[in-house]
Design an enzyme around this catalytic site. Structure first.
Site, PDB file in Angstrom:
ATOM      1  N   HIS A 206       9.115  11.621 -10.214  1.00 18.83           N
ATOM      2  CA  HIS A 206       9.591  13.053  -9.740  1.00 18.83           C
ATOM      3  C   HIS A 206      10.999  13.042  -9.949  1.00 18.83           C
ATOM      4  O   HIS A 206      11.399  14.175 -10.486  1.00 18.83           O
ATOM      5  CB  HIS A 206       9.499  12.902  -8.195  1.00 18.83           C
ATOM      6  CG  HIS A 206      10.185  14.137  -7.448  1.00 18.83           C
ATOM      7  ND1 HIS A 206       9.449  15.315  -7.682  1.00 18.83           N
ATOM      8  CD2 HIS A 206      11.310  14.429  -6.866  1.00 18.83           C
ATOM      9  CE1 HIS A 206      10.465  16.481  -7.108  1.00 18.83           C
ATOM     10  NE2 HIS A 206      11.333  16.101  -6.767  1.00 18.83           N
TER      11      HIS A 206
ATOM     12  N   ASP B 235       7.003  20.344  -8.946  1.00 16.26           N
ATOM     13  CA  ASP B 235       7.275  20.803  -7.399  1.00 16.26           C
ATOM     14  C   ASP B 235       6.346  21.965  -7.240  1.00 16.26           C
ATOM     15  O   ASP B 235       6.161  22.952  -7.980  1.00 16.26           O
ATOM     16  CB  ASP B 235       8.835  21.258  -7.576  1.00 16.26           C
ATOM     17  CG  ASP B 235       9.671  20.022  -7.640  1.00 16.26           C
ATOM     18  OD1 ASP B 235      10.659  19.995  -7.031  1.00 16.26           O
ATOM     19  OD2 ASP B 235       9.109  19.138  -8.238  1.00 16.26           O
TER      20      ASP B 235
ATOM     21  N   ASN C  12      11.241  13.599  -3.507  1.00 13.33           N
ATOM     22  CA  ASN C  12      12.386  13.344  -2.388  1.00 13.33           C
ATOM     23  C   ASN C  12      12.102  14.069  -1.356  1.00 13.33           C
ATOM     24  O   ASN C  12      12.720  13.798   0.005  1.00 13.33           O
ATOM     25  CB  ASN C  12      13.543  13.465  -2.910  1.00 13.33           C
ATOM     26  CG  ASN C  12      13.816  14.899  -3.548  1.00 13.33           C
ATOM     27  OD1 ASN C  12      12.876  15.644  -4.130  1.00 13.33           O
ATOM     28  ND2 ASN C  12      14.947  15.552  -3.018  1.00 13.33           N
ATOM     29  N   HIS C  13      11.150  15.059  -1.211  1.00 12.95           N
ATOM     30  CA  HIS C  13      10.805  15.910  -0.077  1.00 12.95           C
ATOM     31  C   HIS C  13       9.786  15.330   0.622  1.00 12.95           C
ATOM     32  O   HIS C  13       9.673  15.865   1.693  1.00 12.95           O
ATOM     33  CB  HIS C  13      10.719  17.297  -0.246  1.00 12.95           C
ATOM     34  CG  HIS C  13      11.934  18.188  -0.645  1.00 12.95           C
ATOM     35  ND1 HIS C  13      12.432  19.034   0.459  1.00 12.95           N
ATOM     36  CD2 HIS C  13      12.747  18.172  -1.482  1.00 12.95           C
ATOM     37  CE1 HIS C  13      13.465  19.638  -0.075  1.00 12.95           C
ATOM     38  NE2 HIS C  13      13.660  19.036  -1.256  1.00 12.95           N
TER      39      HIS C  13
ATOM     40  N   ASN D 124      15.097  31.844  28.972  1.00  6.53           N
ATOM     41  CA  ASN D 124      14.359  31.968  30.142  1.00  6.53           C
ATOM     42  C   ASN D 124      14.950  31.416  31.348  1.00  6.53           C
ATOM     43  O   ASN D 124      14.100  31.322  32.391  1.00  6.53           O
ATOM     44  CB  ASN D 124      12.776  30.821  29.812  1.00  6.53           C
ATOM     45  CG  ASN D 124      12.240  31.341  28.600  1.00  6.53           C
ATOM     46  OD1 ASN D 124      12.251  32.595  27.964  1.00  6.53           O
ATOM     47  ND2 ASN D 124      11.983  30.477  27.654  1.00  6.53           N
TER      48      ASN D 124
END
Lengths: 157, 717
Positions: B297, B184, B245-246, B694
């Site tokens: 993974h 990762d 998984n990401h 705004n």
């Protein structure tokens, strides 16, 4: 053994420490974590003590320990104070045996020599870690006198 | 005096030889060793506790995400196609659009995008060359940003290449060529650069495997992707990517990647995101080295079958969070079978545990019927009953099926073999989401909400069945960057150092030669933390974890007080430590050792009692910068920070970063259904008006989230 409140207290502490390593929340921990748990409960066993303890509680060489086996053995250890803490004076004396001139400090290499060749020797990795933790960077010395009280303080904060 | 003997023979001869050191010295050494080991172990205990805090907050977040997504799935399935809520979110499920690839090519075309003269970033030429990618790496090192035109160009080329790659990469390592395997990275560019610095850039002599989770959390997810894709284009046979998984647009909505892209590319961000969606679905699922080492993974399950995996249509699973839609033909007990989120889907795996707390969420219906639903009366507790009743009332059966047929939500191909697709989907989820466990068996991974936990027996069986010898996976942060388990048959490799906090962990990568023996190189990206002593780095990380934990406590204030009051029938304002711990766990459900943590979270106790009223008051976390009168909404906002943001981003279909007041109101309706709580329309309207910074009728998502970011006032560094 009657359940006194002291025992109940002790068992709560043991359970709490055990659960820090109980990743799957099923009351088991990896056998390699047992020594950390024992130490964290304030005990000072030798490596041989730890081996004997693990032999008693490990689940048939499966690599893990169940709380059901760990709890009674650990409770006994705490109640009987089997691995009591080392008084500061003893520690100081121990350093002074190695530091014959009693300078109050040692060179890193001197201490490393002893740690790696005598007693329950340190691995290179343990040694490196110890040096990083104990050596005063500026002087490149291990000022054990100051360290002993400082490190005890560290853990209690 | 050196002896040429090995240590063990030295020890044997101890009794006979004269010790170099006297007996007192040996005893002294023993004492010091014992003392020091105890010290280290106690530090380790603190470090581990800190770790657990971070990890449980992280996984609770993931579970949260999946619950939210499951809830949307539920809405999709059970409310009329016409309901506005459904329309708000239906596009995230429209995963298999009918356009053909050629139409997409036209949409993603970069050719009309002009690069202005004022652009100071890198210019790319295609086809991509090694020089081109190196230039890109250099530019990113200088913190430059690549122009959208080039981004789309690289992504387009990558998409074309990925489409011809198989589901499983097969690579061979020979005598002269070692392969490097990274875990990762999570958007942490410094770590990737450190790896390249230590190990060299990818090339045909230096093959690499990147094992997923390139994005989310870190700030440079896109830069990492562009670099990896760049090298992929230049060395397609030597750079291998596995999906994590990401690599999933739904996960990205919550964990920062979507936000990063929209922030960096205001005009073309939406297109980039869409193209990335496709790319992620086309990423290979696994890599096998020399037919002996499997690199994936997450991990495996007891049903993992690489033959099946190699045949699936991987690009159909744009988001792995939701199983393929099973058509609504079956109204009986099968209703729940194919159509569950990962939490439910995992129940079909042989389970050794009881039902998790995640399940009730999915099956129990929101008590508040949604605004425009034409069937708005009290909802019953059973999903199936409710569905049947509504169908009966609305005569929906046939029309719904037809609606489905023409709705681009479902791909007609799915209708054919729902079971096969459900099975395929399961295979993929397990590969990307599973974690190993020490005990034998295979159970659903309820901590994360997806995939399973698998034991050493499953490792042996699956590896044996496929004639493999080692499984390399990532997915879990490890203190030393890597960790073996299952008798060294499973190896976790994690390459994002300082993942939880500066000093929390090292990253690592693997070098492997033809002998298939892994060698590890560890590193830690930040220079500051390398200089810290053990004690200092533990302290630093610990303070950070405690801050995160205090935040969690703060956002759950009301629930906590309610729980504490249950132990305090006489309203003394005090409860015992034991009750404090038990109540806190009941509310937060993080599985943390509250009794151990108590001393660090609660500064004062009197005779073993916690003054909870005082303590809660002292949890000083800043109030928002706005006036919001309804404190319960405020608390809901804090508690569901990430969920809110995720819903906002889903609703913001054109990715403009702005949503209308009406959409804002719909967001709250969705959230309150998900949480099963009542929020009055007036409260929401007031809230909407108060944050319309705004005053132009639209709300800026980023500004909104910023206004409600928690800042720990009590922290001292």
């Amino acid at each position: 053994m009657a359940e006194t409140s002291e025992t109940a207290d002790i068992q709560r502490k043991i359970r709490a420490a055990f659960h820090v390593f109980d990743h799957k929340a099923d009351n088991t921990v990896d056998v390699r974590e047992v020594s950390t748990i024992i130490y964290s409960l304030g005990c000072f066993p030798t490596k041989a003590d730890i081996h004997r303890f693990v032999d008693e509680v490990e689940e048939d060489n499966m690599g893990y320990v169940h709380l059901d086996k760990f709890l009674p053995v650990m409770t006994k250890v705490l109640l009987e104070n089997k691995f009591p803490p080392i008084p500061e004076e003893n520690l100081l004396q121990a350093f002074e045996v190695l530091d014959k001139e009693r300078r109050g400090y040692m060179e890193p290499q001197e201490l490393a020599k002893y740690m790696k060749s005598e007693g329950e020797t340190f691995s290179q990795e343990e040694m490196n870690e110890m040096l990083t933790a104990l050596v005063d960077e500026k002087k490149n010395l291990i000022c054990y006198k100051e360290l002993i009280s400082q490190l005890t303080l560290d853990l209690d904060t | 005096m050196g002896c040429g003997m090995g240590k063990s023979s030295l020890q044997e001869k101890k009794c006979t030889r004269v010790s170099i050191y006297s007996v007192p010295a040996i005893r002294a050494a023993l004492l010091i060793q014992r003392w020091y080991r105890q010290y280290v172990a106690r530090l380790e205990m603190r470090r581990r506790c800190t770790w657990n805090i971070f990890q449980s907050i992280e996984y609770a977040g993931e579970q949260d995400q999946i619950k939210l997504y499951s809830f949307f799935g539920f809405l999709m399935d059970h409310f009329t196609p016409a309901s506005s809520e459904r329309n708000l979110i239906s596009h995230i499920f429209r995963e298999n659009e009918i356009c053909r690839d050629t139409e997409w090519e036209r949409y993603f075309c970069y050719k009309d995008i002009e690069v202005p003269d004022s652009y100071t970033g890198p210019h790319l030429t295609f086809p991509m060359t090694f020089c081109g990618v190196s230039k890109l790496v250099e530019a990113f090192k200088q913190k430059q940003q690549l122009h959208a035109r080039y981004v789309l160009q690289i992504l387009g080329e990558t998409w074309r290449l990925l489409r011809i790659l198989p589901n499983i990469n097969h690579v061979s390592v020979c005598q002269t060529k070692e392969i490097t395997i990274c875990g990762d990275l999570h958007g942490q560019l410094e770590d990737l650069l450190l790896i390249f610095y230590k190990n060299g850039l990818p090339s045909s002599e230096k093959p690499y495997i990147f094992n997923g989770d390139f994005v989310d959390r870190g700030k440079s997810s896109l830069e990492i992707l562009l670099i990896l894709f760049g090298f992929l284009l230049v060395y397609p046979n030597d750079l291998h990517l596995n999906r994590g998984n990401h690599e999933d647009h739904i996960v990205n909505l919550r964990y920062g990647f979507t936000k990063e892209i929209l922030g960096k590319y205001r005009v073309h961000g939406k297109k980039i995101l869409k193209l990335l969606q496709k790319i992620f679905s086309w990423l290979p699922l696994a890599t096998v080295i020399n037919d002996k080492v499997l690199v994936v993974h997450g991990g495996i399950s007891n049903s993992t079958d690489l033959n099946v995996v190699s045949r699936v249509d991987r690009h159909r699973y744009v988001s792995v969070l939701r199983p393929p839609k099973v058509v609504h033909q079956t109204l009986n007990g099968n209703r729940n079978e194919g159509d569950n989120g990962p939490a439910e889907g995992r129940r079909r795996v042989r389970s050794l545990t009881n039902h998790s707390s995640a399940l009730p969420q999915r099956n129990s219906l929101p008590r508040r019927s949604l605004q425009n639903s034409s069937i708005s009366h009290q909802l019953s507790s059973s999903v199936e009953d409710e569905l049947k009743r509504r169908r009966r009332l609305a005569g929906f059966d046939q029309t719904y099926k037809n609606a489905n047929g023409s709705d681009s939500d479902s791909d007609p191909d799915f209708a054919e073999a729902p079971e096969a697709n459900g099975h395929d989907w399961k295979q993929i989820v397990n590969l990307l989401w599973s974690d190993p466990m020490p005990q034998n068996g295979c159970i659903s991974n309820e901590v994360r909400g997806g995939g399973c936990y698998w034991g050493p027996d499953v490792t042996e069986e699956v590896l044996g069945r496929h004639n493999l010898q080692l499984l390399i996976r990532s997915h879990e942060c490890k203190q030393d960057g890597y960790e073996f388990c299952h008798n060294r048959r499973v190896l976790t490799i994690f390459s994002a150092s300082n993942y939880y906090e500066v000093g929390s962990n090292r990253g690592a990568y693997i070098r492997m030669g033809a002998d298939l023996v892994p060698h590890f190189i560890q590193y830690q990206a930040s220079r500051t933390c390398r200089d810290l002593t053990l004690r200092q780095s533990v302290g630093w990380t610990e303070r950070s974890a405690l801050r995160a934990l205090r935040e969690q406590l703060f956002v759950h204030k009301s629930d906590l007080i309610r729980a504490y009051r249950e132990f305090d029938p006489h309203h003394t304002g005090k409860i015992s430590m034991r009750h404090w711990a038990s109540a806190t766990e009941t509310v937060l459900k993080l599985g943390l050792p509250w009794r151990v943590l108590r001393s660090q979270l609660v500064s004062r106790t009197h005779y073993g009692m916690v003054d909870y009223q005082q303590w809660i008051k002292e949890l000083s976390i800043t109030e928002p910068k706005l006036e919001v009168s309804d404190t319960s909404i405020l608390e809901t906002m804090y508690k569901n920070h990430s969920n809110l943001e995720t819903i906002f981003r889903i609703i913001d279909t054109d990715h403009s970063g702005l949503i209308s007041l009406e959409e804002f109101r719909q967001t709250w309706k969705l959230l309150s259904s998900h949480l099963k709580m009542e929020i009055s329309d007036k409260a929401i309207t007031d809230l909407a008006h108060s944050i319309d910074f705004n005053k132009d009728g639209s709300i800026d998502i980023n500004e909104f989230m910023e206004a409600f970011r928690l800042v720990d006032l009590s922290a001292h560094g």
